[in-house]
Design a protein around this motif. Structure first.
Motif, mmCIF file in Angstrom:
data_model
loop_
_atom_site.group_PDB
_atom_site.id
_atom_site.type_symbol
_atom_site.label_atom_id
_atom_site.label_comp_id
_atom_site.label_asym_id
_atom_site.label_seq_id
_atom_site.Cartn_x
_atom_site.Cartn_y
_atom_site.Cartn_z
ATOM 1 N N GLN A 256 26.079 28.352 30.373
ATOM 2 C CA GLN A 256 25.034 28.602 31.371
ATOM 3 C C GLN A 256 25.137 30.066 31.783
ATOM 4 N N GLU A 257 24.594 30.946 30.946
ATOM 5 C CA GLU A 257 24.833 32.382 31.121
ATOM 6 C C GLU A 257 24.271 32.928 32.432
ATOM 7 N N GLU A 258 23.298 32.224 33.030
ATOM 8 C CA GLU A 258 22.792 32.667 34.329
ATOM 9 C C GLU A 258 23.894 32.673 35.383
ATOM 10 N N THR A 259 24.880 31.773 35.240
ATOM 11 C CA THR A 259 25.974 31.730 36.212
ATOM 12 C C THR A 259 26.833 32.985 36.124
ATOM 13 N N ILE A 260 26.948 33.572 34.927
ATOM 14 C CA ILE A 260 27.716 34.805 34.761
ATOM 15 C C ILE A 260 27.018 35.943 35.485
ATOM 16 N N ALA A 261 25.714 36.053 35.301
ATOM 17 C CA ALA A 261 24.945 37.090 35.991
ATOM 18 C C ALA A 261 25.017 36.900 37.504
ATOM 19 N N HIS A 262 24.918 35.658 37.935
ATOM 20 C CA HIS A 262 24.867 35.352 39.362
ATOM 21 C C HIS A 262 26.163 35.747 40.074
ATOM 22 N N HIS A 263 27.308 35.578 39.386
ATOM 23 C CA HIS A 263 28.607 35.797 40.044
ATOM 24 C C HIS A 263 29.241 37.148 39.731
ATOM 25 N N LEU A 264 28.597 37.979 38.922
ATOM 26 C CA LEU A 264 29.215 39.223 38.465
ATOM 27 C C LEU A 264 29.687 40.097 39.619
ATOM 28 N N TYR A 265 28.798 40.454 40.529
ATOM 29 C CA TYR A 265 29.165 41.375 41.608
ATOM 30 C C TYR A 265 30.104 40.714 42.610
ATOM 31 N N GLU A 266 29.946 39.417 42.802
ATOM 32 C CA GLU A 266 30.832 38.686 43.705
ATOM 33 C C GLU A 266 32.273 38.768 43.208
ATOM 34 N N VAL A 267 32.475 38.569 41.899
ATOM 35 C CA VAL A 267 33.825 38.614 41.331
ATOM 36 C C VAL A 267 34.395 40.027 41.423
ATOM 37 N N LEU A 268 33.596 41.044 41.118
ATOM 38 C CA LEU A 268 34.080 42.422 41.206
ATOM 39 C C LEU A 268 34.517 42.755 42.632
ATOM 40 N N ARG A 269 33.746 42.294 43.619
ATOM 41 C CA ARG A 269 34.096 42.544 45.014
ATOM 42 C C ARG A 269 35.330 41.738 45.434
ATOM 43 N N ASP A 270 35.461 40.530 44.922
ATOM 44 C CA ASP A 270 36.621 39.704 45.261
ATOM 45 C C ASP A 270 37.923 40.397 44.871
ATOM 46 N N PHE A 271 37.931 41.068 43.725
ATOM 47 C CA PHE A 271 39.157 41.727 43.276
ATOM 48 C C PHE A 271 39.543 42.899 44.176
ATOM 49 N N ASP A 272 38.580 43.441 44.911
ATOM 50 C CA ASP A 272 38.902 44.542 45.822
ATOM 51 C C ASP A 272 39.869 44.118 46.921
ATOM 52 N N SER A 273 39.866 42.830 47.239
ATOM 53 C CA SER A 273 40.760 42.341 48.295
ATOM 54 C C SER A 273 42.057 41.761 47.724
ATOM 55 N N CYS A 274 42.245 41.846 46.418
ATOM 56 C CA CYS A 274 43.420 41.243 45.774
ATOM 57 C C CYS A 274 44.523 42.248 45.458
ATOM 58 N N ASN A 275 44.279 43.531 45.705
ATOM 59 C CA ASN A 275 45.285 44.566 45.469
ATOM 60 C C ASN A 275 45.808 44.549 44.036
ATOM 61 N N VAL A 276 44.896 44.456 43.065
ATOM 62 C CA VAL A 276 45.295 44.471 41.658
ATOM 63 C C VAL A 276 45.361 45.910 41.165
ATOM 64 N N SER A 277 46.234 46.146 40.185
ATOM 65 C CA SER A 277 46.415 47.500 39.653
ATOM 66 C C SER A 277 45.353 47.846 38.622
ATOM 67 N N ALA A 278 44.795 46.846 37.981
ATOM 68 C CA ALA A 278 43.757 47.033 36.969
ATOM 69 C C ALA A 278 43.037 45.701 36.773
ATOM 70 N N ILE A 279 41.865 45.768 36.175
ATOM 71 C CA ILE A 279 41.091 44.551 35.882
ATOM 72 C C ILE A 279 40.702 44.568 34.414
ATOM 73 N N TYR A 280 40.897 43.438 33.758
ATOM 74 C CA TYR A 280 40.462 43.274 32.369
ATOM 75 C C TYR A 280 39.425 42.165 32.327
ATOM 76 N N SER A 281 38.317 42.439 31.646
ATOM 77 C CA SER A 281 37.247 41.454 31.561
ATOM 78 C C SER A 281 36.953 41.104 30.117
ATOM 79 N N GLU A 282 36.727 39.838 29.872
ATOM 80 C CA GLU A 282 36.173 39.432 28.587
ATOM 81 C C GLU A 282 34.774 40.037 28.460
#
Length: 311
Positions: A256-282
């Motif tokens: 359901q590729e629409e779900t990927i588009a729908h959550h893209l920016y939400e996931v990117l913003r979520d990582f801002d509060s996780c204090n990660v050193s880097a992000i890798y995306s499929e």
């Protein structure tokens, strides 16, 4: 802002920290307003509006003299859109003016899809946030089509795909700058020149066969843990259980590729509060919206790609 008021428009650039050669889109309540703010509107533009407006479609057209150059980033063209949200269209119609409105994030950050996201970026920079509810359907910015060339050109892919445009107009082509943006070219539409949608941590996209992608991300996440670091991993519902290192977030389902588009920016913003050193995306080369999704991800990553087949 009132798109015809230079002072008001300048406040948009100030609030966002946005470069002034990055043009703004004018929003109108219906296609009958096009002739007020554009010159020589072709029949093809009205045909496209008839099919996709209100909706996620922006059309680049020659601007009328009443539209200031501040709004258009110094260009003689202007982007026009009729948004698919009843509250927004009602506000525009009541104002009686075209509304210049970019995404409500600080420049370069992931776009906002909730009022809470807007508050994170714009609190203290703007006077009010109007919360229209959890009604974001697609989750990506509009498809932008330039009508100032002999053949209509897609300047930004979105939900309305090249195939859908060709069904209505016939010959439509993709802009060459979508493959590799040219920093020397004055952007004709928002998001063509500058890095956009970027999370705080460096983001890299890993592409290749599924098994190789998972193995490469897992290896890098494990190496980071050995150094006392934590990485973020953007996976899907189908692959999230395959990772044993890092902070794993599913962006949606490939089925359901629409779900990927729908959550893209939400996931990117979520990582801002996780204090990660880097992000890798499929990578997400899904059949219909893959081009639009990857366009946003590549901009967020500064076009940093790890190809497991080439390593």
């Amino acid at each position: 802002a009132n798109g015809l008021d230079e002072t008001a428009v300048l406040h948009i650039f100030e609030a966002k920290g946005r470069p002034q050669d990055n043009p703004l889109i004018l929003h109108i309540p219906d296609a009958s307003w096009l002739a007020r703010y554009c010159k020589d509107v072709p029949e093809t533009a009205y045909r496209l509006a008839g099919r996709f407006w209100p909706g996620p479609l922006t059309m680049i057209l020659p601007k009328a003299d009443c539209v200031p150059l501040v709004t258009t980033g110094g260009l003689d063209t202007v982007g026009m859109r009729c948004p698919d949200h009843a509250v927004t269209r009602a506000i525009i119609a009541a104002s009686g003016v075209p509304v210049a409105a970019p995404s409500a994030n600080t420049s370069g950050r992931p776009s906002c899809t909730t009022a809470a996201h807007v508050r994170e970026d714009m609190d203290g920079r703007i006077e009010m946030i109007l919360d229209g509810g959890e009604e974001v359907g697609i989750g990506l910015e509009s498809t932008i089509v330039d009508f100032t060339e002999d053949i209509p050109v897609v300047l930004r892919p979105g939900y309305i795909s090249l195939e859908m445009l060709r069904e209505t107009l016939g010959d439509v082509r993709m802009d060459k700058g979508l493959i590799k943006p040219d920093s020397k070219v004055h952007p004709k539409a928002p998001g063509m020149k500058y890095r956009h949608y970027a999370p705080k941590a460096d983001l890299a996209i890993v592409e290749g066969a599924t098994e190789g992608v998972i193995a490469e991300i897992e290896k890098r996440a494990g190496e980071a843990e050995e150094k006392g670091l934590t990485v973020g991993i953007i996976a899907t519902d189908e692959t999230k259980g395959r990772y044993s290192h890092g902070i794993v977030k599913s962006i949606g389902s490939r089925e359901q590729e629409e779900t990927i588009a729908h959550h893209l920016y939400e996931v990117l913003r979520d990582f801002d509060s996780c204090n990660v050193s880097a992000i890798y995306s499929e990578a997400f080369f899904t059949p219909r919206m893959g081009q639009a999704i990857m366009n946003r991800l590549l901009k967020a990553a500064g076009h940093k790609i790890i190809n497991v087949e080439e390593e």
